[in-house]
Design a protein around this motif. Structure first.
Motif, PDB file in Angstrom:
ATOM      1  N   GLU A   1      10.663  79.884 -10.183  1.00 51.34           N
ATOM      2  CA  GLU A   1       9.764  80.387  -9.141  1.00 51.34           C
ATOM      3  C   GLU A   1       9.321  81.832  -9.391  1.00 51.34           C
ATOM      4  O   GLU A   1       8.518  82.359  -8.618  1.00 51.34           O
ATOM      5  N   LEU A   2       9.831  82.435 -10.430  1.00 56.38           N
ATOM      6  CA  LEU A   2       9.546  83.852 -10.655  1.00 56.38           C
ATOM      7  C   LEU A   2       8.242  84.036 -11.436  1.00 56.38           C
ATOM      8  O   LEU A   2       8.222  84.386 -12.619  1.00 56.38           O
ATOM      9  N   HIS A   3       7.153  83.801 -10.737  1.00 55.72           N
ATOM     10  CA  HIS A   3       5.836  84.038 -11.321  1.00 55.72           C
ATOM     11  C   HIS A   3       4.891  84.477 -10.211  1.00 55.72           C
ATOM     12  O   HIS A   3       4.975  84.018  -9.077  1.00 55.72           O
ATOM     13  N   GLY A   4       4.036  85.436 -10.546  1.00 56.85           N
ATOM     14  CA  GLY A   4       3.118  85.976  -9.548  1.00 56.85           C
ATOM     15  C   GLY A   4       2.875  87.461  -9.759  1.00 56.85           C
ATOM     16  O   GLY A   4       2.802  87.941 -10.889  1.00 56.85           O
ATOM     17  N   GLY A   5       2.798  88.201  -8.652  1.00 58.78           N
ATOM     18  CA  GLY A   5       2.498  89.633  -8.703  1.00 58.78           C
ATOM     19  C   GLY A   5       3.714  90.485  -9.020  1.00 58.78           C
ATOM     20  O   GLY A   5       4.774  89.979  -9.432  1.00 58.78           O
ATOM     21  N   GLU A   6       3.586  91.793  -8.772  1.00 57.08           N
ATOM     22  CA  GLU A   6       4.628  92.743  -9.164  1.00 57.08           C
ATOM     23  C   GLU A   6       5.948  92.512  -8.441  1.00 57.08           C
ATOM     24  O   GLU A   6       7.010  92.902  -8.930  1.00 57.08           O
ATOM     25  N   ASP A   7       5.923  91.874  -7.271  1.00 53.93           N
ATOM     26  CA  ASP A   7       7.161  91.612  -6.548  1.00 53.93           C
ATOM     27  C   ASP A   7       8.104  90.709  -7.335  1.00 53.93           C
ATOM     28  O   ASP A   7       9.312  90.659  -7.068  1.00 53.93           O
ATOM     29  N   VAL A   8       7.548  89.975  -8.323  1.00 57.92           N
ATOM     30  CA  VAL A   8       8.377  89.106  -9.166  1.00 57.92           C
ATOM     31  C   VAL A   8       9.468  89.911  -9.863  1.00 57.92           C
ATOM     32  O   VAL A   8      10.605  89.444 -10.013  1.00 57.92           O
ATOM     33  N   LEU A   9       9.144  91.139 -10.268  1.00 61.40           N
ATOM     34  CA  LEU A   9      10.115  91.957 -10.994  1.00 61.40           C
ATOM     35  C   LEU A   9      11.286  92.345 -10.106  1.00 61.40           C
ATOM     36  O   LEU A   9      12.454  92.257 -10.525  1.00 61.40           O
TER      37      LEU A   9
ATOM     38  N   SER B   1       3.734  99.476 -16.609  1.00 62.17           N
ATOM     39  CA  SER B   1       3.412 100.778 -16.015  1.00 62.17           C
ATOM     40  C   SER B   1       2.633 101.635 -17.005  1.00 62.17           C
ATOM     41  O   SER B   1       1.664 102.309 -16.630  1.00 62.17           O
ATOM     42  N   ALA B   2       3.040 101.612 -18.264  1.00 61.13           N
ATOM     43  CA  ALA B   2       2.322 102.369 -19.293  1.00 61.13           C
ATOM     44  C   ALA B   2       0.917 101.804 -19.499  1.00 61.13           C
ATOM     45  O   ALA B   2      -0.047 102.557 -19.693  1.00 61.13           O
TER      46      ALA B   2
ATOM     47  N   PHE C   1      -2.373  92.328 -13.458  1.00 58.37           N
ATOM     48  CA  PHE C   1      -1.132  91.815 -14.039  1.00 58.37           C
ATOM     49  C   PHE C   1      -0.681  90.541 -13.336  1.00 58.37           C
ATOM     50  O   PHE C   1      -0.810  90.404 -12.113  1.00 58.37           O
ATOM     51  N   TYR C   2      -0.153  89.632 -14.122  1.00 61.54           N
ATOM     52  CA  TYR C   2       0.513  88.430 -13.614  1.00 61.54           C
ATOM     53  C   TYR C   2       1.819  88.324 -14.387  1.00 61.54           C
ATOM     54  O   TYR C   2       1.847  88.484 -15.614  1.00 61.54           O
TER      55      TYR C   2
END
Length: 390
Positions: free
Chosen positions: A220-228, A253-254, A264-265
């Motif tokens: 389930e870990l796919h999507g926006g930055e909250d995934v990280l 980030s770089a 980003f995805y």
């Protein structure tokens, strides 16, 4: 074979007619010039090699895509390349043998025994760049920037970068202590993202509730930055997975600082090229194309199979897929020179060609070519250019 069949091409194998071929060649030259400005040296590997060197280190996927032929001179098995990446790795490790960072680029046709995805070409024109000899995040950053610049120079906008890290999957599987058979099943299910099947599979494993949760929720870990942040919390007790997530965060980030409009995805269960990738994996997506348009990743130490273990990262793109997204280019203007045996006309035509003009010399009885907008004619005994009028 009937006469109708004689001009049919195999499914997934295309020919490029003059307008398309000219557009592809212009784009190829433009992009190779871009890579040259970034310090990447052009290589032209052979179309076929012995399978011992062509297929090493890239796993079963490339093996299944490769056409095989028998060398009539030696009787040994040869393969028609399905990917130029292993050839570039061989050139870096064996043919060049340099120390320190080496940047290589290439452009050439490859053949696939079957399409990688439905409706995909089996005869792509693969263009790409590889950076050897450095295992720092700076190399991944450079390669991704060059991939994105490739698409920008080609005229594409609205690009989304899909990123992942194979180290996350490997760390989770290691922590779960899955055997080879269990891992193969888990890998297959994750690739297909089959949720129901995954639940049944994990329920059959002799693992703790916390490990079962990790195996399930990785999917389930796919999507926006909250995934990280979700990934860090889920794998808090697996240091290798947390470190891989941190490296993804630093990399993106770089990238955000360098490329303001990048989207980003994240997909922490991205398993493309698992058998040879060793770190970050990435692909570029655009709305108009249903599959990844360009893709790449880190594949350290593939060179060990050629005698030298070398860190490596790179990307590739199919020029034919790029062509489908670009607007047709109008044919360049041309000059028509009616047939005339006068050598002074020939000298005038050559002067025009040296100046960059496209000149079509007519043959006896040939009408003016319809692509031409100017005509070579005589005025006061001198050859000159005159515009064609309707």
């Amino acid at each position: 074979m009937t006469s109708v069949d004689r001009w049919l091409l195999p499914d997934g194998v295309e020919e490029l007619l003059p307008a398309q071929a000219a557009q592809v060649e212009a784009l190829r030259r433009q992009l190779l010039d871009l890579y040259k400005r970034w310090g990447y040296e052009l290589i032209i590997p052979p179309m076929l090699e012995y399978t011992e060197s062509l297929l090493v280190g890239l796993g079963s996927d490339i093996d299944l895509l490769t056409f095989r032929v028998t060398d009539q001179l030696t009787g040994r098995m040869m393969g028609i390349r399905a990917d130029i990446t292993p050839q570039a790795a061989r050139i870096d490790a064996h043919s060049l043998g340099r120390e320190g960072p080496v940047r290589l680029c290439y452009a050439g046709s490859v053949l696939h025994s079957k399409p990688k995805q439905p409706l995909a070409s089996r005869s792509p024109i693969q263009l790409g760049a590889e950076l050897y000899g450095d295992n720092s995040p700076a190399s991944d950053l450079e390669i991704i920037c060059l991939m994105l610049e490739t698409l920008r120079v080609a005229g594409l906008e609205g690009i989304t970068l899909d990123t992942g890290h194979v180290g996350i999957y490997r760390a989770v599987v290691k922590a779960a202590a899955l055997n080879a058979e269990q891992e193969a099943s888990y890998f297959d299910i994750l690739q297909r993202k089959a949720k129901t099947e995954l639940k049944l599979f994990v329920a059959s494993l002799p693992v703790s509730a916390s490990v079962a949760k990790q195996l399930l929720e990785l999917n389930e870990l796919h999507g926006g930055e909250d995934v990280l942040s979700r990934g860090r919390a889920l794998f808090a007790d697996i240091p290798e997975a947390v470190a891989a997530i941190a490296s993804l965060e630093e990399l993106t980030s770089a990238l955000a600082l360098r490329i303001a409009d990048i989207k980003f995805y994240f997909d922490l269960a991205e398993l493309r090229g698992l058998h040879y990738h060793t770190g970050v994996v990435f692909s570029a997506l655009v709305r108009e194309h249903g599959q990844a348009l360009a893709l790449g990743g880190r594949y350290d130490d593939i060179g060990v199979l050629f005698g030298r273990a070398r860190p490596a990262t790179g990307f590739s793109v199919d020029l034919k897929a790029l062509l489908e997204l670009l607007s047709p280019v109008a044919e360049p203007s041309a000059v028509f020179a009616p047939y005339d045996p006068d050598p002074k006309q020939w000298l005038f035509v050559q002067t025009l060609r040296d100046a960059g003009e496209r000149v079509i010399c007519g043959l006896p009885g040939q009408d003016v070519d319809t692509t031409c907008d100017r005509l070579v004619g005589k005025h006061d005994g001198q050859w000159c250019l005159t515009p064609l009028r309707d």
